[in-house]
Design a protein around this motif. Structure first.
Motif, short mmCIF file in Angstrom:
data_model
loop_
_atom_site.label_atom_id
_atom_site.label_comp_id
_atom_site.label_asym_id
_atom_site.label_seq_id
_atom_site.Cartn_x
_atom_site.Cartn_y
_atom_site.Cartn_z
N ASP A 140 44.52 38.47 45.74
CA ASP A 140 44.66 37.70 44.52
C ASP A 140 44.07 38.48 43.35
OD1 ASP A 140 46.11 35.59 45.60
OD2 ASP A 140 44.30 34.65 46.38
N GLU A 141 43.97 37.82 42.17
CA GLU A 141 43.59 38.55 40.96
C GLU A 141 42.34 37.95 40.30
OE1 GLU A 141 47.03 38.17 38.46
OE2 GLU A 141 48.35 38.82 40.07
N VAL A 142 41.68 38.78 39.54
CA VAL A 142 40.59 38.32 38.67
C VAL A 142 41.04 38.58 37.24
CG1 VAL A 142 38.18 38.61 38.02
CG2 VAL A 142 38.87 38.83 40.43
N ALA A 143 40.98 37.55 36.40
CA ALA A 143 41.47 37.70 35.03
C ALA A 143 40.51 38.52 34.17
CB ALA A 143 41.68 36.32 34.41
N ALA A 144 41.04 39.04 33.06
CA ALA A 144 40.24 39.85 32.13
C ALA A 144 39.48 38.91 31.21
CB ALA A 144 41.14 40.79 31.34
N GLU A 149 32.42 34.33 31.71
CA GLU A 149 33.43 33.53 32.42
C GLU A 149 33.96 34.34 33.59
OE1 GLU A 149 34.92 30.52 31.13
OE2 GLU A 149 35.17 30.79 28.98
N LEU A 150 34.41 33.61 34.61
CA LEU A 150 35.12 34.26 35.71
C LEU A 150 36.46 33.54 35.88
CD1 LEU A 150 35.19 36.25 38.09
CD2 LEU A 150 34.03 34.51 39.47
N LEU A 490 50.72 29.12 42.01
CA LEU A 490 49.77 30.01 41.34
C LEU A 490 48.69 29.14 40.69
CD1 LEU A 490 49.55 33.07 40.80
CD2 LEU A 490 50.91 32.70 38.74
N LYS A 491 47.45 29.41 40.99
CA LYS A 491 46.36 28.61 40.42
C LYS A 491 45.41 29.49 39.60
CE LYS A 491 44.46 25.09 42.54
NZ LYS A 491 43.77 24.34 43.60
N ALA A 492 45.02 28.98 38.43
CA ALA A 492 44.01 29.65 37.61
C ALA A 492 42.72 28.82 37.69
CB ALA A 492 44.47 29.75 36.17
N THR A 493 41.64 29.44 38.09
CA THR A 493 40.35 28.76 38.17
C THR A 493 39.38 29.42 37.20
OG1 THR A 493 40.75 28.36 40.52
CG2 THR A 493 38.48 28.06 39.72
N TRP A 494 38.83 28.65 36.24
CA TRP A 494 37.90 29.19 35.25
C TRP A 494 36.49 28.74 35.57
CZ3 TRP A 494 38.66 32.69 31.41
CH2 TRP A 494 39.99 33.03 31.13
N ILE A 495 35.61 29.69 35.71
CA ILE A 495 34.22 29.39 36.03
C ILE A 495 33.34 29.84 34.87
CG2 ILE A 495 32.34 29.82 37.67
CD1 ILE A 495 34.58 30.52 39.73
#
Ligand code: NAD
Ligand code: MN
Length: 497
Positions: A140-144, A149-150, A490-495
């Motif tokens: 999977d991916e890690v966003a920029a 934030e993650l 596709l899921k985006a999770t913001w931490i």
């Protein structure tokens, strides 16, 4: 690959065990209604068995079960490396049962046993194995994100997948869906075509033997307007994947809109152009490929090269070469290992093909090969590979998908005209170009509105390349890692850190 003779296959055909029931939660079971339909072999008209005719009630049971198993996590949350091992075992079991599956396929839908053994079964196991092998190698991916934030971009299985498949490559089309659907952790309710249910029914048991948990793969034989429609309208099916005709594909989009907006992925029909330029590197190879492109699998191929576009300057030389080449494709008993053209799937399909041959005559095309039903005394449904010359792209035989061994030859004068004729169709599944000119090959290849383009060959490809259509040939892709898109959300999770 096999040393079995026609007599051996005929002997096996008499004794082979034919399972005809539905498969729900790891067990064979009759339809809730008790209804069945006749399974008639197109090889000789013989009754093979009475198959469970599932409907809404069976769809309810199977979807409920598929959902419960999905929620349990026993498959959906299994470590990818473990799912991989099971999928590879499943593929190995398909190979281990190659002769049995090939025989069922040939008896059920009429294709030559040599093709069932050398094409359908190995390609089916390869689809399962390739998808399984991939599943623990996808990241999977890690966003920029900003420093505090993650952002995780992850794929999850969609949940319950309904798969509705056709009869021309019953096992193979099934495995193109099951490979990525199961590897990604979904539960599947599979509806094979009423014309070819036998291999799908058998496959379900092999899945259990491989270690796929009960309920992860359910198989519901039956008709489109009964069980197929019930699945397509079901409020708890997350994704519907389909291979079949464009007409039904459109109907499935309506069902999705009328129900829960399930995702709908469609592999539909084709009317593929095979374009031969005067500068083709090897006209003999092109002629043999053109014959094979319409005769293989009795022309019951979504990517059949059913429109042969020939540059006018070579047409008088080239068409006789194709007519000669198609003589190598002769209808015969599909259980004879030497046969390369089998029976059409049933009487309805045969009559449909014969009516298109009549339409070719009526519209003024010139018959130059075949044109008749043959081997009628066998009780089977055989039609000669047929070629019409002098076809205009507006004729019915050039516009409509025949799904049988009927080739339309169309002349062209320039590259622009070839591209215009090739693209003048509602379909966009495949196309081929024969030329020795590198730039022309690429430029024409780019101009063709089709999901697969072949240069100096017909029908290339394997599990590594995506397969599917532009325009009314469908959406989404089977095969390759691109197929996984259909079976995952596709899921985006913001931490906040
Ligand atoms: P079809 O559309 O008649 O049937 C396909 C499946 O849909 C069958 O299982 C059928 O029972 C089911 N069905 C029919 N009506 C339904 C309904 N109302 N609701 C739900 N399900 C329904 O197609 P077919 O005759 O089985 O197959 C031939 C077609 O498949 C051709 O058009 C061919 O081009 C296409 N095909 C496409 C590909 C591809 O990958 N693009 C591959 C093989 C075949
Ligand atoms: Mn059949």
């Amino acid at each position: 690959m096999t040393t079995l003779t026609r007599a051996d296959w005929e002997q096996r055909a008499k004794t082979v065990q034919i399972e005809t029931r539905a498969f729900i939660h790891g067990e064979y079971t009759g339809a809730v209604s008790g209804e069945t339909f006749d399974c008639i072999s197109p090889v000789d008209g013989r009754l093979l068995g009475q198959v469970a005719s599932c409907d809404l009630a069976d769809a309810e049971l199977a979807v409920r079960d598929a959902r419960a198993v999905f929620e349990s996590g026993v498959w959906s949350r299994l470590a990818p490396v473990k799912r991989k091992a099971v999928m590879i075992r499943f593929a190995d079991l398909i190979d281990a049962h190659a002769e049995e599956l090939a025989l069922l396929e040939t008896l059920d839908m009429g294709k030559p046993i040599s093709d069932s053994l050398s094409v359908d079964v190995p390609a089916a196991s390869s689809a399962i194995r390739w998808s399984g092998e991939a599943i623990d190698k996808i990241y999977d991916e890690v966003a920029a994100t900003p420093h505090n934030e993650l952002g995780l971009v992850t794929r999850e299985p969609v949940g319950v997948v309904a798969a509705i498949v056709p009869w021309n490559f019953p096992l193979l089309m099934t495995c193109w869906k099951l490979g990525p659907a199961l590897s990604t952790g979904n539960s599947v309710v599979l509806k094979p075509s009423e014309k070819s249910p036998l291999t799908a029914i058998r496959l379900a048991q092999l899945a259990i033997e491989a270690g796929i948990p009960a309920g992860v793969l359910n198989v519901l034989p039956g008709f489109g307007h009964t069980v197929g429609k019930a699945l397509a309208l079901h409020m708890d099916v997350d994704t519907l994947v389909f291979t079949g005709s464009t007409r039904i594909a459109k109907q499935l989009m309506i069902y999705a809109g009328e129900s829960n907006m399930k995702r709908v992925w469609l592999e539909a029909g084709g009317k593929s152009p095979n374009i031969v330029f005067a500068d083709a590197p090897d006209l003999q190879a092109a002629a043999e490929a053109a014959a094979g492109a319409i005769a293989f699998n009795q022309g019951e191929v979504c990517t059949a090269g059913s429109r042969l576009l020939v540059e006018r300057s070579i047409k008088d030389q080239f068409v006789p070469m194709v007519v000669e080449a198609i003589k190598a494709w002769k209808p015969g008993n599909p259980l004879d290992p030497a046969t390369n053209v089998g029976a059409l799937v049933d009487t309805t399909q045969m009559n449909n093909v014969l009516s298109y041959i009549q339409a070719g005559h009526d519209d003024g095309a010139k018959l130059v090969a075949g044109g008749k039903r043959v081997l009628e005394e066998t009780g089977g449904t055989y039609v000669e590979p047929t070629i019409f010359d002098g076809v205009d792209n507006a004729m019915r035989i050039a516009k409509e998908e025949i799904f049988g061994p009927v080739l339309s030859v169309i002349a062209f004068d320039s590259e622009e005209e070839a591209v215009a004729i090739a693209n003048d169709t509602i379909y966009g599944l495949a196309a081929a170009v024969w030329t020795n000119n590198l730039s022309r090959a690429h430029l024409v290849g780019k101009a063709l509105r089709a999901g697969s383009v072949w240069i100096n060959q017909y029908d290339g490809g394997d599990m590594t390349a995506p397969f599917g259509g532009f325009k009314q040939s469908g959406n989404g892709r089977d095969k390759s890692l691109h197929a996984f898109d259909k079976y995952t959300e596709l899921k985006a999770t913001w931490i906040k850190l």
